[in-house]
Design a protein around this motif. Structure first.
Motif, PDB file in Angstrom:
ATOM      1  N   LEU A  80       0.857  -1.180   0.000  1.00 59.01           N
ATOM      2  CA  LEU A  80       0.000   0.000   0.000  1.00 59.01           C
ATOM      3  C   LEU A  80       0.900   1.239   0.000  1.00 59.01           C
ATOM      4  O   LEU A  80       1.423   1.641   1.040  1.00 59.01           O
ATOM      5  CB  LEU A  80      -0.908   0.007   1.235  1.00 59.01           C
ATOM      6  N   PRO A  81       1.127   1.848  -1.171  1.00 55.23           N
ATOM      7  CA  PRO A  81       2.025   3.010  -1.242  1.00 55.23           C
ATOM      8  C   PRO A  81       1.358   4.273  -0.715  1.00 55.23           C
ATOM      9  O   PRO A  81       0.135   4.415  -0.758  1.00 55.23           O
ATOM     10  CB  PRO A  81       2.322   3.129  -2.738  1.00 55.23           C
ATOM     11  N   TRP A  82       2.180   5.191  -0.210  1.00 50.70           N
ATOM     12  CA  TRP A  82       1.683   6.511   0.165  1.00 50.70           C
ATOM     13  C   TRP A  82       1.408   7.325  -1.106  1.00 50.70           C
ATOM     14  O   TRP A  82       2.000   7.037  -2.151  1.00 50.70           O
ATOM     15  CB  TRP A  82       2.705   7.259   1.020  1.00 50.70           C
ATOM     16  N   PRO A  83       0.553   8.338  -1.017  1.00 48.75           N
ATOM     17  CA  PRO A  83       0.319   9.206  -2.183  1.00 48.75           C
ATOM     18  C   PRO A  83       1.607   9.832  -2.709  1.00 48.75           C
ATOM     19  O   PRO A  83       1.767  10.038  -3.912  1.00 48.75           O
ATOM     20  CB  PRO A  83      -0.649  10.264  -1.646  1.00 48.75           C
ATOM     21  N   SER A  84       2.536  10.117  -1.806  1.00 41.15           N
ATOM     22  CA  SER A  84       3.864  10.597  -2.187  1.00 41.15           C
ATOM     23  C   SER A  84       4.818  10.215  -1.058  1.00 41.15           C
ATOM     24  O   SER A  84       4.394  10.033   0.092  1.00 41.15           O
ATOM     25  CB  SER A  84       3.868  12.123  -2.401  1.00 41.15           C
ATOM     26  N   PRO A  85       6.100  10.048  -1.351  1.00 37.27           N
ATOM     27  CA  PRO A  85       7.042   9.659  -0.298  1.00 37.27           C
ATOM     28  C   PRO A  85       7.053  10.666   0.849  1.00 37.27           C
ATOM     29  O   PRO A  85       6.930  11.871   0.639  1.00 37.27           O
ATOM     30  CB  PRO A  85       8.390   9.631  -1.030  1.00 37.27           C
TER      31      PRO A  85
END
Length: 243
Positions: A215-220
Motif C-alpha cells: 500500500l504506497p503513500w500518495p507521495s514519499p
C-alpha cells in the motif's frame, strides 16, 4: 514516475542493518557466526578462541550469511537472506569500542568486554570489507557490487518505522484488520505490518500461505512525523474519506 517501493540497494542496506550473522564461510567451510552490521554496512563478527578466524593476523576472503527476520506473535519469520562476500580483518584498536557497542545491540554477549581489551588470547572482533552482496528477499533476488551497496544507505526513517511497526503489530491489529477490509473491499485475517518505509507499507496476510500486500503513500514522506501521519491515515480509512 511515482516511486512506490524503496530502491533495492536501499532495501538491502536496511535488511543488513536489522539482520544478524548466522554463518561465516572460510576456505569453503561454514562456521556458526555471531555479531551485527555496523552503520556503514559492514558485518562485524565476535570470534572466540578456538574458532577458525581467531588466529587470523592479516585478512581472509569470507562469506557472511545474514538473516533478517520479523517476529510475529513470538515467532521469527524470515524477511531476507543476504550473503556478503568480502575480506575479514581484525577491527582496529581505535574502533573496538564502537564495534562492541554495535554488536551488543544485536547480540549481547559478556565476552564483548574482553574483546575491547584487545587481548590476543581472548575473544576478538572482526569487520568485513564488502566486495559484493547476494540477496534473496520475498520475490526478489540478485547481486549488488560494493559500489551499489555502499552508494546508498538504509531508509533514513528506518529506526522510527521499526518502532511504529512494532507498536501497531503489538497493540492495533484489530484496527489493522478493519482498515484493510475497507481498503481492499473484503475481510482480511491474520494480518500484520511487514514492512514500513518512506514509500509505503507492506502487509503480510495469512499463516499457512501468506501473501504480501503493498500500500504506497500518495507521495514519499520525509520525516518521522509525516510517516506517523501516513500510517494513521491508512489505519483510519473512514476518517480519511470524510469530506
Amino acid at each position: 514516475m511515482h516511486v512506490t517501493v524503496p530502491p533495492i540497494s536501499e532495501r538491502v542496506r536496511g535488511l543488513a542493518l536489522t539482520a544478524a550473522p548466522t554463518h561465516v564461510s572460510l576456505d569453503g567451510t561454514a562456521h556458526t557466526a555471531r555479531g551485527a552490521v555496523d552503520e556503514a554496512g559492514r558485518p562485524l563478527l565476535l570470534v572466540r578462541p578456538g574458532e577458525p578466524l581467531h588466529t587470523l593476523r592479516d585478512e581472509a576472503v569470507v562469506t557472511v550469511d545474514l538473516t533478517a527476520t520479523r517476529a510475529l506473535a513470538g515467532i521469527d519469520h524470515p524477511r531476507g537472506l543476504l550473503k556478503i562476500q568480502g575480506w575479514a580483518e581484525a577491527v582496529p584498536e581505535a574502533g573496538l569500542r564502537a564495534a562492541a557497542v554495535a554488536v551488543a545491540a544485536r547480540c549481547p554477549d559478556e565476552s564483548l568486554f574482553a574483546a575491547v581489551e584487545n587481548d590476543p588470547a581472548g575473544p576478538r572482533l572482526f569487520q568485513v570489507d564488502v566486495a559484493q552482496v547476494i540477496y534473496l528477499t520475498g520475490q526478489e533476488s540478485g547481486m549488488l557490487d560494493a559500489e551499489d551497496y555502499f552508494g546508498t544507505g538504509p531508509d533514513p526513517l528506518l529506526e522510527a518505522a521499526e518502532r511504529m511497526l512494532a507498536h501497531v503489530n503489538g497493540s492495533h491489529r484489530e484496527q489493522l484488520h478493519g482498515a484493510l477490509a475497507v481498503l481492499l473491499g473484503h475481510p482480511v485475517r491474520d494480518a500484520w505490518l511487514w514492512e514500513l518505509d518512506r514509500y509505503g507499507v507492506t502487509v503480510r496476510s495469512g499463516v499457512e500461505d501468506p501473501t504480501l500486500i503493498r500500500l504506497p503513500w500518495p507521495s514519499p514522506v520525509t520525516t518521522p512525523h509525516a510517516l506517523e501521519r501516513a500510517l494513521a491515515a491508512m489505519l483510519c480509512p473512514h476518517e480519511r474519506r470524510r469530506p
